[in-house]
Scaffold this motif. Structure first.
Motif, PDB file in Angstrom:
ATOM      1  N   HIS A   1       0.806  -1.216   0.000  1.00 56.61           N
ATOM      2  CA  HIS A   1       0.000   0.000   0.000  1.00 56.61           C
ATOM      3  C   HIS A   1       0.845   1.274   0.000  1.00 56.61           C
ATOM      4  N   ALA A   2       2.141   1.124   0.279  1.00 61.72           N
ATOM      5  CA  ALA A   2       3.022   2.298   0.268  1.00 61.72           C
ATOM      6  C   ALA A   2       3.556   2.588  -1.130  1.00 61.72           C
ATOM      7  N   ALA A   3       3.406   1.633  -2.047  1.00 60.21           N
ATOM      8  CA  ALA A   3       3.907   1.825  -3.406  1.00 60.21           C
ATOM      9  C   ALA A   3       3.132   2.952  -4.088  1.00 60.21           C
TER      10      ALA A   3
ATOM     11  N   TYR B   1      -6.310   5.995  -7.999  1.00 62.13           N
ATOM     12  CA  TYR B   1      -7.692   5.722  -7.579  1.00 62.13           C
ATOM     13  C   TYR B   1      -7.814   4.395  -6.858  1.00 62.13           C
ATOM     14  N   LEU B   2      -6.805   3.524  -7.001  1.00 57.43           N
ATOM     15  CA  LEU B   2      -6.843   2.208  -6.365  1.00 57.43           C
ATOM     16  C   LEU B   2      -6.983   2.327  -4.849  1.00 57.43           C
ATOM     17  N   SER B   3      -6.387   3.356  -4.276  1.00 61.86           N
ATOM     18  CA  SER B   3      -6.433   3.530  -2.822  1.00 61.86           C
ATOM     19  C   SER B   3      -7.841   3.881  -2.333  1.00 61.86           C
TER      20      SER B   3
ATOM     21  N   ARG C   1      -8.163  -1.417  -0.055  1.00 60.76           N
ATOM     22  CA  ARG C   1      -7.621  -0.656   1.075  1.00 60.76           C
ATOM     23  C   ARG C   1      -7.389  -1.554   2.286  1.00 60.76           C
ATOM     24  N   HIS C   2      -8.173  -2.612   2.409  1.00 60.88           N
ATOM     25  CA  HIS C   2      -8.058  -3.504   3.562  1.00 60.88           C
ATOM     26  C   HIS C   2      -7.425  -4.852   3.202  1.00 60.88           C
ATOM     27  N   LEU C   3      -6.902  -4.956   1.995  1.00 64.62           N
ATOM     28  CA  LEU C   3      -6.334  -6.223   1.542  1.00 64.62           C
ATOM     29  C   LEU C   3      -4.813  -6.126   1.493  1.00 64.62           C
TER      30      LEU C   3
ATOM     31  N   GLU D   1     -18.608  -4.711   1.338  1.00 63.29           N
ATOM     32  CA  GLU D   1     -18.440  -3.976   2.588  1.00 63.29           C
ATOM     33  C   GLU D   1     -16.964  -3.785   2.943  1.00 63.29           C
ATOM     34  N   GLY D   2     -16.164  -3.518   1.926  1.00 54.96           N
ATOM     35  CA  GLY D   2     -14.758  -3.229   2.158  1.00 54.96           C
ATOM     36  C   GLY D   2     -13.924  -4.412   2.574  1.00 54.96           C
TER      37      GLY D   2
END
Length: 243
Positions: free
Chosen positions: A14-16, A23-25, A31-33, A210-211
């Motif tokens: 997620h830091a990449a 928009y992926l974030s 976001r939770h994967l 649900e995320g």
């Protein structure tokens, strides 16, 4: 992780910048994967449109060296550069064995794949697809030609909504062919809306909702429940929907 699978899992960084600055974030499931493990030879990703199913499959395919618009590693055509950069933030964890056959099927760009096969114009190459131009077949026939002729077993097959062109009877043919290929040491990763495909025995079903990415029993999926209720009493369902 299952050691006998060609793809054992994946990790998302997620830091990449490819993830954090795009928009992926903003896609809740992504976001939770962080880490995902494959455990079965057939894995289904299901969920509503826009939840990230196709994005995950596309990133897996591109990270594994497949053409973003479909095909194997030998295809390099491109009609529109629309694939996401998730593959740049994804690390695929591979198994010990390597597949002898690979293919990425995208329903939305299948026309472009069929056109590229015609452009190559090699009769021996075309034999791998049944010896007849995919454009000379119906949409459903051409999809099945891939399954029946091009997929050779001992393979890794990533399929994005393969049911799009198939009738119910052809879906059953696909299920039977899938089973043959699984018994020939193949792995399938499939994004689908089809409750018929999801019924494949001993498969893992993950619902994106649900995320979260949740492993779910077949009978607990919305696809199964809604379809069952509709078929049990279509008049009642239509009355509820249309009145």
């Amino acid at each position: 992780m299952a050691k006998n699978l060609f793809i054992r899992g994946f990790r998302i960084d997620h830091a990449a910048p490819a993830y954090s600055e795009s928009y992926l974030s903003k896609i809740p499931v992504l976001r939770h994967l962080d880490t995902f493990e494959f455990r079965k030879k057939v894995t289904f990703f299901v969920g509503e449109n826009g939840t990230g199913k196709s994005t995950i499959l596309e990133a897996l395919a591109v990270s594994s060296g497949y053409n973003p618009e479909g095909g194997s590693k030998n295809f390099n055509f491109a009609t529109s550069d629309t694939h996401s950069n998730l593959y740049r933030a994804m690390r695929v964890v591979k198994g010990i064995d390597r597949p002898r056959d690979v293919f990425f099927l995208r329903a939305e760009s299948f026309y472009n794949l069929a056109s590229n096969i015609d452009e190559i114009g090699d009769p021996l190459f075309l034999e791998q697809y049944g010896g007849r131009s995919l454009h000379e077949q119906s949409h459903g026939e051409s999809f099945l030609s891939l399954m029946l002729h091009r997929f050779r077993g001992n393979g890794l097959y990533i399929l994005d909504e393969p049911e799009a062109a198939l009738s119910p009877s052809k879906l059953m043919t696909m299920l039977a062919r899938m089973h043959e290929l699984v018994n020939q040491h193949s792995q399938f990763i499939i994004a689908t809306h089809s409750p018929m495909l999801m019924a494949y025995p001993n498969a893992d079903i993950y619902v994106l909702a649900e995320g979260a990415l949740k492993k779910t029993l077949y009978e607990d999926t919305e696809h199964y429940i809604v379809t069952r209720h509709f078929l049990e009493d279509p008049k009642k369902m239509l009355h509820y929907l249309l009145d």
